[in-house]
Scaffold this motif. Sequence first.
Motif, mmCIF file in Angstrom:
data_model
loop_
_atom_site.group_PDB
_atom_site.id
_atom_site.type_symbol
_atom_site.label_atom_id
_atom_site.label_comp_id
_atom_site.label_asym_id
_atom_site.label_seq_id
_atom_site.Cartn_x
_atom_site.Cartn_y
_atom_site.Cartn_z
ATOM 1 N N LYS A 85 0.690 -1.104 -0.141
ATOM 2 C CA LYS A 85 0.138 0.072 0.038
ATOM 3 C C LYS A 85 0.805 1.363 -0.058
ATOM 4 N N TYR A 126 -2.485 -1.311 -3.159
ATOM 5 C CA TYR A 126 -3.708 -0.232 -2.531
ATOM 6 C C TYR A 126 -3.185 1.279 -2.391
ATOM 7 N N HIS A 128 -3.782 3.185 0.550
ATOM 8 C CA HIS A 128 -4.029 2.924 1.937
ATOM 9 C C HIS A 128 -5.034 3.832 2.401
ATOM 10 N N SER A 158 -8.270 1.158 0.000
ATOM 11 C CA SER A 158 -8.371 0.934 1.546
ATOM 12 C C SER A 158 -9.369 1.778 2.158
ATOM 13 N N GLU A 159 -10.312 1.405 3.037
ATOM 14 C CA GLU A 159 -11.205 2.164 3.702
ATOM 15 C C GLU A 159 -11.797 3.203 2.909
ATOM 16 N N GLN A 178 -10.350 -2.989 0.744
ATOM 17 C CA GLN A 178 -9.949 -3.569 2.010
ATOM 18 C C GLN A 178 -10.378 -2.597 3.116
ATOM 19 N N SER A 179 -11.265 -3.257 4.180
ATOM 20 C CA SER A 179 -11.738 -2.345 5.077
ATOM 21 C C SER A 179 -11.901 -3.335 6.206
ATOM 22 N N TYR A 206 -9.976 -6.834 6.788
ATOM 23 C CA TYR A 206 -9.073 -7.069 7.974
ATOM 24 C C TYR A 206 -9.613 -7.077 9.383
#
Length: 306
Positions: A85, A126, A128, A158-159, A178-179, A206
């Motif tokens: 990331k 990613y 991040h 991510s998020e 990704q979260s 995650y």
Amino acid sequence: MQTRFLGQQQQPVSSIGLGCMGMSEFYGASDDAESLRTLARALELGINFFDSADTYGHGHNESLLGRFLKEGGAARRQQVVIASKFGIVREQGKYERRIDNSPAYIRQACEASLRRLGVEQIDLYYCHRRNPEVPIEEMMGALAQLVAAGKVRQIGLSEVSAATLRQAGAVHPVAAVQSEYSLWTREAEREMLATCAELGTTFVAYSPLGRAFLTGAVHSEQLAEDDFRKHNPHCGGIAQPGRTRRTRPVVRLRTGGRGAQAWWASNKASGGGGARRPRLSPDCGGQMGVLRCLYGLVATSGTGLS
């Protein structure tokens, strides 16, 4: 070991991946030799999806993973799927951070990660954290250029929100989002899971074991002062008692988090345990049990199962 398929390219990955963050910082003291043994044990168990980031240990985490890949030669590199990331920029020795999504920074960060990892291509790269001051078209355009250059195989976020995922996907396919997602963190169920399924984007969750609290082996008051969970309101303080009451029935069912793992497995999610010690076993119905060193899982869903 079951297999999931990552993103639109349907790249096969193990249903359990290994989060490497705690091998460098945030969860107390770590040991490189022990971390390398953990990586080797994970691969021995059929786990081939390793998750890192340039901000973990200010590059140390990627360098450690690069060392592991180098020790195993070309054959090991072919076995392992690497996720890393960019976007969180910190000064050495400080937790304060800024978020940089500028095209120039993305190119610089990618080159630095490739060097530390010792690879020619990052399998999943990613963003991040998202900086809304940079137009999504600019950020995704820069990432698309890295894909075209062969430096990145697939792009992740991510998020982010479901709306951001749609905007990004209009520029270039997003392989994964990704979260955090677990029995005690379920915001992804509102929109993100359905949006990922609609767009063919893999959802990567995650901490499906609630940063190890769902294993019943971790309690805030027992953590070391340099373990970020000790002072994180999400893990302790006023949040912990209520969460403990809600999740206690699951914890009672578990050995090394079996109850929580069974929950996300029933949702067709796969998972990977973050670990710092090689105490991994082919446990939990053919999945992986991590006794006391689980800090998070990387779980993928909506991508099929074989």
